[in-house]
Scaffold this motif. Structure first.
Motif, short mmCIF file in Angstrom:
data_model
loop_
_atom_site.label_atom_id
_atom_site.label_comp_id
_atom_site.label_asym_id
_atom_site.label_seq_id
_atom_site.Cartn_x
_atom_site.Cartn_y
_atom_site.Cartn_z
N GLU A 32 -36.23 38.33 -33.15
CA GLU A 32 -37.16 39.36 -33.61
C GLU A 32 -36.74 39.96 -34.95
O GLU A 32 -37.25 40.99 -35.36
CB GLU A 32 -37.28 40.46 -32.55
CG GLU A 32 -37.92 40.00 -31.25
CD GLU A 32 -39.34 39.51 -31.47
OE1 GLU A 32 -40.13 40.25 -32.07
OE2 GLU A 32 -39.64 38.38 -31.03
N LYS A 33 -35.78 39.29 -35.61
CA LYS A 33 -35.29 39.71 -36.93
C LYS A 33 -34.60 41.06 -36.91
O LYS A 33 -34.60 41.80 -37.91
CB LYS A 33 -36.44 39.73 -37.97
CG LYS A 33 -37.24 38.43 -38.02
CD LYS A 33 -36.34 37.23 -38.30
CE LYS A 33 -37.15 35.93 -38.34
NZ LYS A 33 -36.29 34.73 -38.53
N GLN A 34 -33.99 41.37 -35.76
CA GLN A 34 -33.19 42.59 -35.65
C GLN A 34 -31.71 42.22 -35.71
O GLN A 34 -31.31 41.13 -35.29
CB GLN A 34 -33.48 43.30 -34.33
CG GLN A 34 -34.93 43.75 -34.18
CD GLN A 34 -35.35 44.69 -35.29
OE1 GLN A 34 -34.70 45.70 -35.54
NE2 GLN A 34 -36.44 44.35 -35.97
N PRO A 35 -30.85 43.09 -36.26
CA PRO A 35 -29.41 42.79 -36.32
C PRO A 35 -28.85 42.49 -34.94
O PRO A 35 -29.17 43.16 -33.96
CB PRO A 35 -28.82 44.09 -36.90
CG PRO A 35 -29.94 44.73 -37.63
CD PRO A 35 -31.18 44.39 -36.87
N LEU A 36 -28.01 41.47 -34.86
CA LEU A 36 -27.44 41.02 -33.60
C LEU A 36 -25.95 41.37 -33.57
O LEU A 36 -25.15 40.79 -34.31
CB LEU A 36 -27.64 39.52 -33.43
CG LEU A 36 -27.20 38.91 -32.09
CD1 LEU A 36 -27.95 39.56 -30.93
CD2 LEU A 36 -27.43 37.41 -32.09
N GLU A 37 -25.60 42.35 -32.74
CA GLU A 37 -24.21 42.79 -32.64
C GLU A 37 -23.46 41.92 -31.64
O GLU A 37 -24.03 41.40 -30.68
CB GLU A 37 -24.15 44.25 -32.20
CG GLU A 37 -22.76 44.86 -32.23
CD GLU A 37 -22.75 46.32 -31.85
OE1 GLU A 37 -21.74 46.99 -32.10
OE2 GLU A 37 -23.76 46.79 -31.28
N TYR A 38 -22.16 41.74 -31.88
CA TYR A 38 -21.25 41.00 -30.99
C TYR A 38 -21.55 39.50 -30.94
O TYR A 38 -21.17 38.83 -29.98
CB TYR A 38 -21.25 41.57 -29.57
CG TYR A 38 -20.74 42.98 -29.48
CD1 TYR A 38 -19.57 43.35 -30.14
CD2 TYR A 38 -21.43 43.95 -28.77
CE1 TYR A 38 -19.10 44.65 -30.07
CE2 TYR A 38 -20.97 45.25 -28.69
CZ TYR A 38 -19.79 45.59 -29.35
OH TYR A 38 -19.32 46.89 -29.28
N ALA A 39 -22.25 38.97 -31.93
CA ALA A 39 -22.40 37.52 -32.01
C ALA A 39 -21.05 36.92 -32.42
O ALA A 39 -20.34 37.47 -33.27
CB ALA A 39 -23.47 37.14 -33.02
N ASN A 40 -20.67 35.79 -31.81
CA ASN A 40 -19.42 35.12 -32.14
C ASN A 40 -19.60 34.28 -33.40
O ASN A 40 -20.50 33.44 -33.46
CB ASN A 40 -18.97 34.23 -30.98
CG ASN A 40 -18.49 35.05 -29.79
OD1 ASN A 40 -17.44 35.66 -29.86
ND2 ASN A 40 -19.27 35.05 -28.72
N VAL A 41 -18.76 34.51 -34.39
CA VAL A 41 -18.80 33.76 -35.64
C VAL A 41 -17.47 33.01 -35.79
O VAL A 41 -16.41 33.63 -35.78
CB VAL A 41 -19.03 34.68 -36.85
CG1 VAL A 41 -19.09 33.86 -38.13
CG2 VAL A 41 -20.31 35.49 -36.66
N ALA A 42 -17.54 31.69 -35.90
CA ALA A 42 -16.33 30.87 -36.04
C ALA A 42 -16.38 30.10 -37.35
O ALA A 42 -17.43 29.55 -37.72
CB ALA A 42 -16.21 29.90 -34.86
N LEU A 43 -15.27 30.07 -38.05
CA LEU A 43 -15.13 29.26 -39.27
C LEU A 43 -14.41 27.97 -38.89
O LEU A 43 -13.28 28.00 -38.40
CB LEU A 43 -14.35 30.03 -40.34
CG LEU A 43 -14.88 31.43 -40.71
CD1 LEU A 43 -14.09 31.99 -41.89
CD2 LEU A 43 -16.37 31.41 -41.02
N LEU A 44 -15.07 26.82 -39.11
CA LEU A 44 -14.55 25.53 -38.68
C LEU A 44 -14.19 24.66 -39.87
O LEU A 44 -14.82 24.74 -40.94
CB LEU A 44 -15.58 24.81 -37.80
CG LEU A 44 -16.17 25.59 -36.62
CD1 LEU A 44 -17.20 24.74 -35.89
CD2 LEU A 44 -15.07 26.06 -35.68
#
Length: 775
Positions: A32-44
């Motif tokens: 819905e184009k709202q900010p998503l908190e606590y999403a896991n972001v990994a650099l691979l």
């Protein structure tokens, strides 16, 4: 002051020599184009997809992760959404929008490295969404096990260790006092993602008061549809109270709406006594008051998203209170002849209406955002008091009047996530018009009339910068400027006062993540406490024949330095050393006049130095049992600098502790029980000594029909311990106060949820810049 500036400068400068690393930034949005908190972001690593570094998104959906490697692949994942991969040739990966995936029957998420409590640069975060014991609790029950917070469940009020008060926010928008009470009692844990405890607010928030903030963040939910709930709570204490509520949520395409009804009927009793003890006399004033409070409130929230980058909305909230207080008073001594018995009936009526219009705009793909908000508040409080002397049937007093309060405010906030730092800046203005009229009549023979108008304009600007230094240190520096123009006019006697002043309010926050288990942070902020409007009104208001209040238009704002040093171990153990230095503190000095009348003076009279330690610990040794415990101790030094008051310096210790135990009563975890106990120890606070008070409470909930029906019950303050007692010591007398609000009660509740279970709850509240200083 210079030492503090030098220390913060050296800390910032030394951190800048950390090893230079590439910083990858971006913003994650839900469908819905709202900010998503606590999403896991990994650099691979692009060759073999091995993990290089990782992190989680903040409340605005942004992330900033440092690494020496380049180029990399960014992987984003979140329960219920499809994982996304993106080649990151540039350091700013822009905005990434998630898409819905198949919902799993059960998902086990380990957030913040498996920590239910985590320390960020300027706040503690309680990860409600991943607490197995949070099910079917209300927000007020969750706050009982939140570090630094103490809860009075009966009154739905909060206090924070080291702070003088607490303001509540929902997704960053501040609630009014009455609104927060209703909301905390009705919001369910299933709707909450996390609770943020902000003991020292950064520059973005107004500098009003030595207060802390509690920010409740709701879960994002991309589904569309219609949903609602009906609830009814019955509370039996000294008298019965009823708390019905209804909520309807609707969302379709670009539109969403929420309509809520929250009437409250509260009946109770309060006994109080005030005593002046001197060598030659003892004067006592006692009261027995029965209360009947009726608040009929409603709110409506509408949001419209014309595009993925813009959200527009309006918030309406209003209510009418019809209250009645019946009181029997006794005052006097053998030495003071005008004492006697008085019967009092007060029938105040309160009207309020608030409207807020806001727009949130994503300016570009890098995550730059602009938020514009306009608020208008209207409040009217009617006074209708009548007094009848039981000693003389011909003696009576009637007081009527009105408090008429209006404010308009605007806010503009911008976020600029540059590669060198995350910049936040904003402007705000607040225009207050408060008019008070009072009319007092004694036995149809004597009458006094007064009218006082108070105008206050506050214009503010702030800027803050935050950035990592290496992979372990993150710092945030900010400064806020507030210019205040105040004018008070007494129309009855044609006198006026006018003053203006401007102040800078710096703030600094630094956190060092020593390793995965240990974190240390240092916080500082300079703040201001402006006088309450009623304390400035110079006219006399009578509360009975022998008790009156008169404000002081010459009151100055008090200012405070606030500092904290925090340590966190595995998110379970949190230790805080804190200190406050308050100058020109506003004191309320009770006085007994020669004719036996009682009043109190509002004066800038003292400087206070207070410091202490707070320790909290979360313990879950069994799958079906957990315990949250916290304790604090502090030392208070208060110095009154007005010789005529003859108030000695007050030095002494104080403290408090509280425990909250959770346990499941069956294997399916549909039945849950809780036991809480809080206790304040005898304490020296400001210029008074407080006796210890406490309360033992239990609660129970049972979830049925796939959680659509929830039954709950509990007992508050089982042993009726919550009776406050205090003393103030003066050279010529000692002032004692005792208040018993009869907090013990038994309550039962039922909640029925209907409609689509996955509809978003459209929560939004006016961004109140008043700092809780209204009427």
């Amino acid at each position: 002051m210079e030492i503090r500036k030098l220390t913060l400068s050296l800390l910032w400068a030394s951190a800048s020599f950390a090893t230079a690393m590439a910083q990858y930034t971006g913003v994650i949005l839900d469908p819905e184009k709202q900010p998503l908190e606590y999403a896991n972001v990994a650099l691979l690593h692009p060759q073999d997809s091995t993990l290089i570094a990782g992190g989680m998104t903040d409340s605005d959906g942004s992330f900033c992760i440092s690494t020496k490697e380049s180029p990399i692949i960014v992987r984003v994942s979140y329960p219920g959404y499809n994982p996304l991969y993106k080649d990151a040739a540039e350091k700013n990966v822009g905005i990434i929008s998630m898409t819905e995936g198949a919902m799993l029957a059960e998902v086990t998420v380990t957030a913040n490295g498996g920590k239910l409590i985590s320390q960020k640069v300027d706040r503690l975060i309680y990860d409600v969404a991943n607490d197995p014991f949070a099910s079917n609790k209300t927000a007020i029950q969750l706050l009982e096990q939140t570090p630094r917070i103490m809860v009075n469940q009966k009154e739905a009020t909060l206090s924070m260790v080291g702070r003088e008060g607490v303001n509540v926010m929902i997704d960053g928008r501040i609630l009014s006092g009455e609104e927060s009470k209703s909301f905390l009692s009705n919001l369910r844990a299933e709707e909450i993602s996390s609770i943020e405890v902000i003991p020292i607010p950064p520059a973005k928030y107004n500098s009003e008061g030595n207060i802390g903030l509690v920010n409740i963040r709701l879960k994002p939910n991309p589904s569309i549809g219609f949903q609602g709930d009906l609830s009814l709570n019955y509370d039996q204490g000294y008298k019965d109270s009823w708390f019905p509520s209804a909520t309807l949520n609707w969302q379709k395409n670009k539109w969403s709406a929420r309509i809520g009804l929250t009437p409250r009927i509260m009946r109770g009793k309060q006994n109080s006594s005030e005593t002046f003890e001197a060598d030659t006399y003892q004067y006592e004033r006692t009261s027995e008051m029965e209360t009947d409070l009726r608040d009929y409130a409603a709110n409506a929230i509408f949001k419209y998203n014309p595009s993925s980058k813009v959200e527009l909305g309006t918030i309406l909230e209003g209510g009418v209170e019809n209250n009645r207080f019946d009181m029997n008073l006794f005052s006097g001594t053998a030495e003071i002849s005008n004492g006697g018995k008085t019967a009092q009936v007060s029938k105040p009526k309160n009207h309020r209406f608030n409207v807020s219009v806001f727009g949130d705009i994503n300016l570009d793909e890098s995550g730059k955002t602009l938020t514009l908000t306009y608020n208008s508040h209207f409040r009217k409080r009617e006074i209708n008091d009548s007094f009848l002397s039981m000693n003389n049937s011909d003696s009576n007093l009637a007081s009527t009047g009105m408090y008429y309060y209006r404010t308009n405010s605007f806010l503009a906030d911008i976020v600029l996530p540059y590669s060198f730092a995350r910049i936040e800046a904003g402007l705000s203005g607040q225009m207050v018009d408060n008019t008070t009229s009072l009319n007092s009549r004694w036995s149809e023979t004597k009458q006094s009339e007064s009218e006082y108008r108070y105008d206050e304009n506050i214009y503010s600007a702030y800027v803050s910068a935050s950035r990592p230094f290496g992979s372990a240190v993150y710092a945030k520096l900010g400064v806020r400027y507030e210019y205040t123009d105040v004018k008070g006019t007494s129309r009855s006697i044609k006198e006026s006062t006018h003053s203006n002043y401007g102040n800078f309010f710096p703030s600094a926050f630094v956190i060092w993540n020593v390793n995965n288990n240990n974190a240390i942070s240092l916080n500082y902020a300079y703040r201001i406490q402006r006088p309450y409007f009623e304390d400035l009104n110079p006219f006399v208001r009578y509360y009975d024949f022998n008790n009156f209040h008169q404000g002081n238009p010459d009151l100055r704002p008090s200012k405070s330095h606030n500092m904290e040093l925090n340590y966190s171990y595995k998110g379970s153990l949190n230790v805080t050393l804190w200190g406050n230095a308050i100058n020109d503190n506003i004191e309320y000095v009770p006085l007994l006049l020669d004719n036996g009348n009682q009043t109190q003076l509002s004066l800038n009279a003292s400087n206070i130095r207070k410091g202490g330690i707070s320790v909290s610990y979360y313990f879950a040794p069994l799958e079906w049992f957990s315990l949250s415990a916290q304790a604090s101790g502090f030392y208070n030094h208060s110095h009154c600098y007005i010789p005529e008051l003859n108030i000695k310096d007050l030095d002494g210790w104080g403290g408090n502790f509280n425990l909250y135990a959770n346990f499941f009563l069956n294997r399916s975890k549909s039945m849950r029980g809780g036991v809480s106990y809080w206790q304040t120890l005898p304490s020296y606070d400001g210029l008074q000594k407080m006796n210890g008070v406490g309360a033992l409470s239990i609660d129970y909930s049972y979830s049925l029909m796939n959680d659509r029906l929830v039954l709950s019950a509990g007992i508050n303050d089982i042993f009726n311990q919550n009776i406050s007692k205090s003393k103030r010591f003066y050279q010529d007398y000692t002032y004692k106060s005792v208040t018993n609000g009869f907090q013990r009660s038994f309550w039962i509740g039922v909640t029925w949820k209907f409609g689509k279970r996955t509809v978003s709850d459209v929560e939004g509240y006016a961004k109140d810049v008043l700092g809780g200083r209204g009427i």
